[in-house]
Design a protein around this motif. Structure first.
Motif, short mmCIF file in Angstrom:
data_model
loop_
_atom_site.label_atom_id
_atom_site.label_comp_id
_atom_site.label_asym_id
_atom_site.label_seq_id
_atom_site.Cartn_x
_atom_site.Cartn_y
_atom_site.Cartn_z
N PRO A 111 0.84 -1.28 -0.02
CA PRO A 111 -0.02 0.03 0.04
C PRO A 111 0.88 1.20 0.00
N GLU A 112 1.91 1.30 0.73
CA GLU A 112 2.84 2.53 0.69
C GLU A 112 3.18 2.92 -0.84
N LYS B 135 0.28 4.53 -2.53
CA LYS B 135 0.20 5.84 -2.22
C LYS B 135 1.11 6.78 -2.68
N ARG B 136 2.40 6.43 -2.76
CA ARG B 136 3.66 7.32 -3.56
C ARG B 136 3.16 7.20 -4.86
N ALA C 5 0.45 10.08 -5.67
CA ALA C 5 0.88 11.17 -5.15
C ALA C 5 1.93 11.82 -5.96
#
Length: 147
Positions: free
Chosen positions: A13-14, A17-18, A21
């Motif tokens: 998930p990280e 997200k990155r 973004a």
């Protein structure tokens, strides 16, 4: 990390997200193509042709070549600044032995990176590994950590 090449990121998930973004550039490609691009980078090849991805989003931005009526994508080699790999056994010089599926990607990743960091389950003295079992030679390993 500025750019990630992967066959999927669904379990991370990280990274998702990155990517959303705009903090990291992610290029997704079929797993076999990814493996071959890494192998080509380590072997010093200029690329290879594959029909995988023709007619899909995978072909966007890539050169297509037709040979005997069959369309192929030109896939370029991948090299990395750093490879972090996992070995079952390493000697103190960096000769490596991999167990099970770890031998699928780790040896080729070590050849395609400028700096190779190895996490080894077991670190033994030089000479304790049968040379016939070495899958990655010490010449390409920069750092070894126990783990």
């Amino acid at each position: 990390m500025k750019k990630l090449y992967a066959s999927h990121i669904g379990t991370n998930p990280e990274t998702g997200k990155r990517m959303i973004a705009g903090e990291i550039d992610v290029e997704l490609c079929p797993q076999g193509t990814l493996a071959e691009r890494i192998r080509a980078g380590g072997a010093g090849l200029g690329g290879f042709l594959t029909p995988t991805g023709v007619g899909t989003v995978v072909e966007e931005g890539k050169q297509k070549i037709t040979i005997d009526g069959v369309e192929y994508l030109l896939e370029l080699p991948l090299k990395a600044d750093v490879a972090i790999i996992k070995a079952d056994i390493a000697d103190e010089s960096g000769n490596l032995v991999f167990a099970g599926a770890a031998r699928n990607f780790n040896p080729m990743m070590a050849l395609a990176a400028k700096t190779v960091i190895v996490q080894a389950t077991n670190i033994v003295r030089v000479g304790e590994i049968d040379p016939n079992l070495v899958m990655t030679p010490a010449a390409v390993v920069d750092y070894i950590v126990q783990g």
